[in-house]
Design an enzyme around this catalytic site. Structure first.
Site, PDB file in Angstrom:
ATOM      1  N   GLU A 133       0.811  -1.204   0.000  1.00  0.00           N
ATOM      2  CA  GLU A 133       0.000   0.000   0.000  1.00  0.00           C
ATOM      3  C   GLU A 133       0.848   1.259   0.000  1.00  0.00           C
ATOM      4  O   GLU A 133       1.977   1.280   0.483  1.00  0.00           O
ATOM      5  CB  GLU A 133      -0.890   0.025   1.238  1.00  0.00           C
ATOM      6  CG  GLU A 133      -1.938  -1.040   1.202  1.00  0.00           C
ATOM      7  CD  GLU A 133      -3.018  -0.816   2.243  1.00  0.00           C
ATOM      8  OE1 GLU A 133      -3.891  -1.680   2.342  1.00  0.00           O
ATOM      9  OE2 GLU A 133      -2.996   0.189   2.946  1.00  0.00           O
TER      10      GLU A 133
ATOM     11  N   CYS B   1       3.569   8.251   1.473  1.00  0.00           N
ATOM     12  CA  CYS B   1       4.166   7.234   2.337  1.00  0.00           C
ATOM     13  C   CYS B   1       4.356   5.968   1.498  1.00  0.00           C
ATOM     14  O   CYS B   1       3.383   5.349   1.062  1.00  0.00           O
ATOM     15  CB  CYS B   1       3.200   6.994   3.499  1.00  0.00           C
ATOM     16  SG  CYS B   1       3.781   5.798   4.670  1.00  0.00           S
TER      17      CYS B   1
ATOM     18  N   CYS C 246       7.404  -7.588   6.458  1.00  0.00           N
ATOM     19  CA  CYS C 246       8.646  -7.140   7.099  1.00  0.00           C
ATOM     20  C   CYS C 246       9.117  -8.239   8.042  1.00  0.00           C
ATOM     21  O   CYS C 246       8.313  -8.860   8.740  1.00  0.00           O
ATOM     22  CB  CYS C 246       8.412  -5.850   7.889  1.00  0.00           C
ATOM     23  SG  CYS C 246       9.928  -5.207   8.643  1.00  0.00           S
TER      24      CYS C 246
ATOM     25  N   CYS D 159       8.103  -5.892  14.734  1.00  0.00           N
ATOM     26  CA  CYS D 159       7.827  -5.008  15.878  1.00  0.00           C
ATOM     27  C   CYS D 159       6.429  -5.343  16.391  1.00  0.00           C
ATOM     28  O   CYS D 159       5.509  -5.586  15.609  1.00  0.00           O
ATOM     29  CB  CYS D 159       7.934  -3.551  15.456  1.00  0.00           C
ATOM     30  SG  CYS D 159       9.579  -3.163  14.834  1.00  0.00           S
TER      31      CYS D 159
ATOM     32  N   CYS E  12       3.088  -3.486  15.152  1.00  0.00           N
ATOM     33  CA  CYS E  12       3.028  -3.149  13.732  1.00  0.00           C
ATOM     34  C   CYS E  12       2.332  -4.244  12.938  1.00  0.00           C
ATOM     35  O   CYS E  12       2.736  -5.410  12.997  1.00  0.00           O
ATOM     36  CB  CYS E  12       4.445  -2.943  13.204  1.00  0.00           C
ATOM     37  SG  CYS E  12       4.493  -2.665  11.424  1.00  0.00           S
TER      38      CYS E  12
ATOM     39  N   CYS F 138      -0.567   6.207   8.124  1.00  0.00           N
ATOM     40  CA  CYS F 138       0.795   5.848   7.760  1.00  0.00           C
ATOM     41  C   CYS F 138       1.393   4.938   8.835  1.00  0.00           C
ATOM     42  O   CYS F 138       1.213   5.158  10.017  1.00  0.00           O
ATOM     43  CB  CYS F 138       1.609   7.121   7.650  1.00  0.00           C
ATOM     44  SG  CYS F 138       3.044   6.951   6.642  1.00  0.00           S
TER      45      CYS F 138
END
Ligand code: SAH
Ligand code: SF4
Length: 410
Positions: A120, A137, A144, A148, A151, A378
């Site tokens: 996105e 953004c 990923c 984290c 997230c 974001c």
């Protein structure tokens, strides 16, 4: 070499194409969208053309948003025909777009097969003293690896790096979205700022992100000011040093915790590169500045998690930690997502955290949440992903325990 283009993998760093491409209609065409000027110059030389063509073609692609060689009027018909045969200008496929009432725009791109192969991009407009700012953004990876705990991208796990054309394609598409109906000669670039704060850790896709940022800064392409391109990282220390050598852009650090114990939990890469190393790398990044103001400070991002990192003692620890680092702090109200183990700190809590830091002399802002009606905050993209791991559940247990401790401590 009239009908064949030979492109070595060396000059197409990070690009996905075959190394020797016969120009038959069935052959895979070379995508020019993600090539930096140096790569494009090499490309033109390799096909027996003058390298100044690179600048001309870049302008058509990134300033006039043209994807059809036939429209490139300062290039001879013969060369246009040759280019058409062997290359293409192709942005990633948009599978969903949503334009919010408040001006925020969001695109979902398909970058491969399978349900999870989506990334996105969000555009957030804002008025400031320099006029209307349009901040894009951009994502750098599908998923990923860094996981984290707050997230949603981390919860997807890592799938793959984006290629340069998939990264710059996001900027291309956002600009083009304002120019679709405008005649080619009148087209302009609309996006004023880029933040590498979408999905993924940009410093773990270093080469592709670097060449994309070179295109952003290049006057033959987007010509963006280096102060208006920001790379955000969770703290891949060696790559911060490499970045300092390779390009001059603004740096943002996802700090989120002021001590190693808490940061090890929230941002696990901290176990590999703890705070002392991270802060030292930021200091080196600033010290590298040979010229002007881009590197006068780093931006510190700090997500506000209720009862986890938003207590007065955390603000005090921040003051100590950052006392020798020129920085601007941006407090980010947590964006909840399905199964998220955290809550957003209350407005009052965020304001009092801000006040403590401001009173200590820091510039400290609170990020406005925008685009709520299209789930486009974001840092919380592709929000509706399933939690494929059991990590969220484990975190939930830890958070509950911590909140319990805070409650009993009064
Ligand atoms: N991987 C890079 C860039 C992408 S994340 C990094 O971590 O910096 C961009 C920013 O959004 C980071 O500061 C990240 O910590 C923040 N973020 C991630 N999830 C969030 C959430 N649920 N709410 C608010 N901010 C979040
Ligand atoms: Fe990756 Fe950044 Fe999300 Fe951490 S915050 S999991 S580094 S995208």
């Amino acid at each position: 070499m009239s009908s064949a283009v030979v492109v070595s993998s060396e000059n197409l760093d990070g690009q996905q194409q075959s190394s020797s491409t016969p120009a038959s209609p069935a052959a895979e065409k070379v995508n020019l969208l993600g090539m930096s000027r140096a790569q494009l110059e090499k490309f033109f030389e390799d096909i027996g053309e003058k390298k100044f063509r690179a600048g001309q073609v870049m302008k058509w692609i990134h300033q006039y948003f043209v994807t059809d060689f036939a429209e490139m009027t300062n290039i001879s018909g013969k060369l246009r025909a040759k280019l058409e045969q062997i290359c293409e200008i192709k942005a990633p496929e948009v599978v969903h777009r949503h334009y919010s009432k408040d001006g925020t725009r969001k695109w979902v791109f398909r970058v491969g097969e399978g349900a999870g192969s989506l990334v996105e991009t969000v555009l957030i407009p804002a008025e400031d003293k320099t006029g209307l700012r349009k901040t894009l953004c951009i994502s750098s990876q599908v998923g990923c690896a860094l996981d984290c705990s707050f997230c949603s991208t981390g919860k997807q796990g890592f799938q793959r790096d984006l290629t340069p054309d998939e990264i710059i394609g996001q900027l291309w598409m956002a600009n083009y979205s304002y120019m679709e109906e405008v005649p080619v000669a009148d087209r302009e670039r609309s996006v004023t700022n880029v933040v590498m704060m979408g999905m993924g850790e940009p410093l773990l896709n270093y080469d592709a992100v670097l060449s994309s940022m070179q295109i952003m800064l290049d006057d033959f392409a987007y010509g963006m000011s280096k102060r208006r391109v920001t790379l955000s990282t969770s703290g891949v220390v060696p790559k911060i040093d490499q970045l300092a050598q390779d390009i001059d852009v603004a740096l943002a650090i996802s700090l989120h915790a002021p001590n190693d114990e808490l940061r090890n939990e929230l941002v696990p890469i901290n176990k590999k590169y703890p705070l002392a190393q991270l802060i030292a790398a930021c200091q080196r990044y600033i010290a590298k500045d040979g010229n002007e103001s881009t590197r006068k400070h780093v931006t510190i991002e700090y997500v506000m998690l209720e009862g986890v990192n938003d207590q007065p003692e955390h603000a005090q620890q921040m003051i100590k930690l950052l006392k020798n680092l020129p920085s601007k702090i941006n407090l980010i109200p947590f964006n909840p997502f399905p199964h998220a183990p955290y809550g957003r700190s209350s407005r009052n809590r965020i304001i009092s955290f801000q006040k403590t830091l401001s009173d200590a002399g820091f510039v400290c802002t609170i990020r406005q949440t925008r685009g709520d009606d299209i789930d486009a905050a974001c840092g919380q993209l592709v929000g509706q992903v399933a939690d494929r791991t059991r990590r969220a559940e484990q975190w939930q247990k830890k958070v509950t325990q911590r909140q319990e401790i805070l409650r009993t401590q009064g």
